[in-house]
Design a protein around this motif. Structure first.
Motif, short mmCIF file in Angstrom:
data_model
loop_
_atom_site.label_atom_id
_atom_site.label_comp_id
_atom_site.label_asym_id
_atom_site.label_seq_id
_atom_site.Cartn_x
_atom_site.Cartn_y
_atom_site.Cartn_z
N PHE A 492 0.87 -1.18 0.00
CA PHE A 492 0.00 0.00 0.00
C PHE A 492 0.90 1.23 0.00
O PHE A 492 2.09 1.15 0.34
N PHE A 493 0.30 2.37 -0.35
CA PHE A 493 1.09 3.59 -0.48
C PHE A 493 0.39 4.73 0.25
O PHE A 493 -0.84 4.83 0.25
N GLU A 494 1.16 5.59 0.88
CA GLU A 494 0.61 6.67 1.66
C GLU A 494 1.09 8.01 1.10
O GLU A 494 2.29 8.23 0.91
N PHE A 495 0.12 8.89 0.83
CA PHE A 495 0.41 10.24 0.34
C PHE A 495 -0.53 11.22 1.05
O PHE A 495 -1.74 10.99 1.12
N ASP A 496 0.05 12.29 1.58
CA ASP A 496 -0.75 13.32 2.24
C ASP A 496 -1.69 12.72 3.29
O ASP A 496 -2.88 13.05 3.36
N GLU A 498 -3.11 9.95 3.37
CA GLU A 498 -4.13 9.07 2.83
C GLU A 498 -3.46 7.87 2.19
O GLU A 498 -2.32 7.97 1.70
N CYS A 499 -4.16 6.73 2.21
CA CYS A 499 -3.58 5.47 1.74
C CYS A 499 -4.26 5.00 0.46
O CYS A 499 -5.47 5.17 0.28
N PHE A 500 -3.46 4.36 -0.42
CA PHE A 500 -3.93 3.90 -1.72
C PHE A 500 -3.44 2.48 -1.96
O PHE A 500 -2.32 2.11 -1.55
N ASP A 501 -4.29 1.69 -2.63
CA ASP A 501 -3.85 0.31 -2.93
C ASP A 501 -3.11 0.23 -4.27
O ASP A 501 -2.42 -0.76 -4.54
N ARG A 502 -3.25 1.27 -5.14
CA ARG A 502 -2.55 1.28 -6.41
C ARG A 502 -2.10 2.70 -6.71
O ARG A 502 -2.76 3.67 -6.35
N VAL A 503 -0.95 2.80 -7.40
CA VAL A 503 -0.47 4.10 -7.85
C VAL A 503 -0.07 3.99 -9.31
O VAL A 503 0.07 2.88 -9.86
N ASN A 504 0.10 5.12 -9.91
CA ASN A 504 0.51 5.18 -11.32
C ASN A 504 1.98 4.76 -11.41
O ASN A 504 2.85 5.44 -10.86
N PRO A 505 2.30 3.65 -12.10
CA PRO A 505 3.69 3.18 -12.14
C PRO A 505 4.61 4.16 -12.88
O PRO A 505 5.83 4.14 -12.67
N GLY A 512 -4.00 10.56 -11.17
CA GLY A 512 -4.57 11.90 -11.12
C GLY A 512 -3.74 12.89 -10.34
O GLY A 512 -4.01 14.09 -10.36
N TYR A 513 -2.71 12.39 -9.63
CA TYR A 513 -1.83 13.28 -8.86
C TYR A 513 -0.70 13.78 -9.77
O TYR A 513 -0.21 13.05 -10.62
N LYS A 514 -0.29 15.00 -9.55
CA LYS A 514 0.84 15.54 -10.28
C LYS A 514 1.85 16.11 -9.28
O LYS A 514 1.47 16.65 -8.23
N LEU A 515 3.08 15.98 -9.64
CA LEU A 515 4.14 16.52 -8.79
C LEU A 515 4.26 18.02 -9.06
O LEU A 515 4.45 18.46 -10.18
N ILE A 516 4.07 18.80 -8.03
CA ILE A 516 4.13 20.26 -8.17
C ILE A 516 5.54 20.72 -7.85
O ILE A 516 6.06 20.47 -6.77
#
Length: 520
Positions: A492-496, A498-505, A512-516
């Motif tokens: 699993f992955f944690e960002f801000d 919040e936790c996600f089971d998949r991310v953009n490889p 939908g997230y972009k690096l600012i």
């Protein structure tokens, strides 16, 4: 049958066969013991450990004693159970509970509950004795292997013994052991109904003239007898060993707690070596136990008995097989004359008619009924105290029967399916499971990821699950323990926060997230 304590079908029938009664009804002996031996895991465990001793249990008293000993041993050997509970001279172990200096006795005199210290809350509480014992059983590795019927039976036995134990330490009742046989069979001196067909019959002369016996009873503060039994003072077994044995106990309202209190008082007073077991199977002629609770069912007991055809005869529960030539009565059918009759003498037993042994009067027709596991013949026109249970095909006393809160059907309390979730009893596994699901839906917290419920809201967290078809995240629940494990293993992955089971490889960011980028 190779592994069990019976060699053939006849041996099986001796232990568990059906008993046919005069009114064309029948019942099975030792049903709870049979349920234990039929448990699918028992034979597997015996074969795996090459220990078949548990398959050789042949009485309810032995079942209770062996199960209790194994629970004590299992708890003692488990280092994950650090706290001790000292109850009735035995030490149990728990991960949460512990007794203090009161050894479980409640300061308010509540004889049905056990006082304990809860190490999770740091506070002193009290809990129903049977419910606490269930916790102690299921905290042990051995206890977790037991079928529900056996656990329920053990809890009921513990609760009854605990209440008798605590009552025996309150200075309310006084013990008497003497020759007052007429007194203990007189309604004038007894408190309420003893559910005994011998009250006020005048057959007490049997104990004065025909056998070596004593009357034993407890009187309350009003001087009324609340429980009584007969002690046979010279009982011999097949090896010639002599015992002082207490016959089956009777009590106000057929109260099992009072019966146990009498047995406990006789043991503490040193009056007996053994007694007739209270509760299930007490109607069996060999259902004696030692003062330590060990089964004496393998002993062939006999007493001297000088009885002629016209002499007074009080109904006999155990020593009911009589040899007039040898002047011996026994509990193993050596004699050819039955003393288990209610007519007052051997001659009167030849007369026709039916006797209601539950209410205590003659009638036209009787039906077999059960009161706390004991058999009675009851007037077929006076069955108001009994409920017909379809699954058993028998009449049972209303005090022994519960109504299933799920389906509304009746079932025996001794064969209940208890739910720790709802703290209620059900007639079967199906009703229990249905009720637990309804309760959890309404009161617990469901984890989508784990596919199960959790009792506390703090045990549940949220995560975003990627839906490939919709190409969007959906908010779902997960147990905190599973989430921590998955984050630790990088599944699993944690960002801000919040936790996600998949991310953009491609970006290692949630879809939908972009690096600012920031410019210094």
């Amino acid at each position: 049958m190779l592994y069990y304590n019976f060699k053939n079908y006849d041996g099986f029938k001796d232990l568990f066969g059906t008993i046919k009664h005069g009114n064309n009804t029948q019942s099975r002996k030792n049903r709870i013991l049979l349920a234990y031996l039929k448990d699918k895991n028992l034979l597997h465990q015996a074969a795996a450990g090459n220990d078949y001793s548990f398959l050789h249990i042949s009485s309810m008293a032995e079942l209770e004693q062996r199960m209790q000993n194994e629970i004590l041993i299992s708890g003692n050997e488990d280092e994950s159970l650090p706290y001790e509970l000292h109850l009735m001279g035995k030490t149990y172990y728990s991960i949460i509970y512990e007794t203090d200096g009161n050894d479980g006795l409640c300061e308010d005199g509540d004889s049905k509950c056990v006082r304990y210290h809860n190490h999770r809350t740091g506070k002193i509480f009290k809990m129903k004795a049977g419910k606490l014992y269930r916790h102690l059983i299921l905290e042990t590795e051995f206890g977790k292997t037991l079928p529900e019927q056996v656990i329920t039976y053990l809890c009921e036995e513990f609760a009854a013994k605990w209440q008798a134990f605590t009552m025996g330490r309150l200075p309310k009742n006084k013990l008497y052991v003497n020759q007052e046989f007429e007194r203990i069979y007189s309604s004038k001196y007894c408190e309420g109904d003893f559910c005994s067909c011998m009250v006020d019959k005048g057959y007490h002369g049997f104990y004065e003239k025909s056998v070596n016996a004593s009357a034993a009873y407890l009187e309350n503060e009003k001087g009324k007898i609340i429980t009584r039994c007969i002690i046979f003072n010279e009982v011999k077994d097949q090896d010639g060993k002599v015992y002082w044995l207490a016959e089956r106990q009777y009590a106000t309202g057929d109260n099992h707690i009072l019966k146990r209190a009498l047995a406990d008082a006789l043991i503490r007073g040193g009056y007996i070596d053994g007694y007739k077991k209270v509760g299930a199977s007490c109607n069996e002629a060999n259902a004696f136990v030692s003062i330590n609770g060990e089964s004496l069912s393998d002993r062939k007991f006999r007493i001297a008995c000088d009885l002629d055809w016209d002499d007074d005869l009080s109904y006999q529960d155990s020593f009911k097989s009589y040899s007039m030539s040898a002047r011996i009565a026994d509990n193993y059918c050596y004699g050819d004359i039955d003393l288990g009759i209610t007519e007052g003498s051997l001659n009167n037993a030849e007369e026709d008619g039916c006797y209601d042994s539950y209410h205590g009067y003659d009638c036209d027709e009787t039906v077999l009924v059960y009161v706390h596991g004991e058999e009675y013949d009851c007037d077929s026109d006076n069955l108001g105290d009994f409920v017909w249970i379809d699954s058993e095909g028998e009449y049972h006393h209303r005090d022994d029967v519960s109504e299933c809160p799920e389906c509304g059907g009746y079932f025996l309390k001794s064969e209940t399916c208890y739910s720790e979730v709802t703290d209620d009893n059900y007639c079967c596994e199906e009703c229990r499971e249905k009720a637990e699901k309804e309760y959890k839906d309404a009161n617990w917290y469901y984890s989508d990821y784990d596919g199960e419920y959790f009792e506390e809201e703090d045990d549940i967290a949220y995560y975003w699950r990627w839906n490939r078809e919709k190409e969007e995240y959906e908010k779902k629940t997960i147990s905190v323990s599973s989430l921590r494990s998955l984050l630790y293993s990088d599944d699993f992955f944690e960002f801000d926060n919040e936790c996600f089971d998949r991310v953009n490889p491609a970006t290692n960011l949630p879809y939908g997230y972009k690096l600012i980028k920031t410019v210094a």
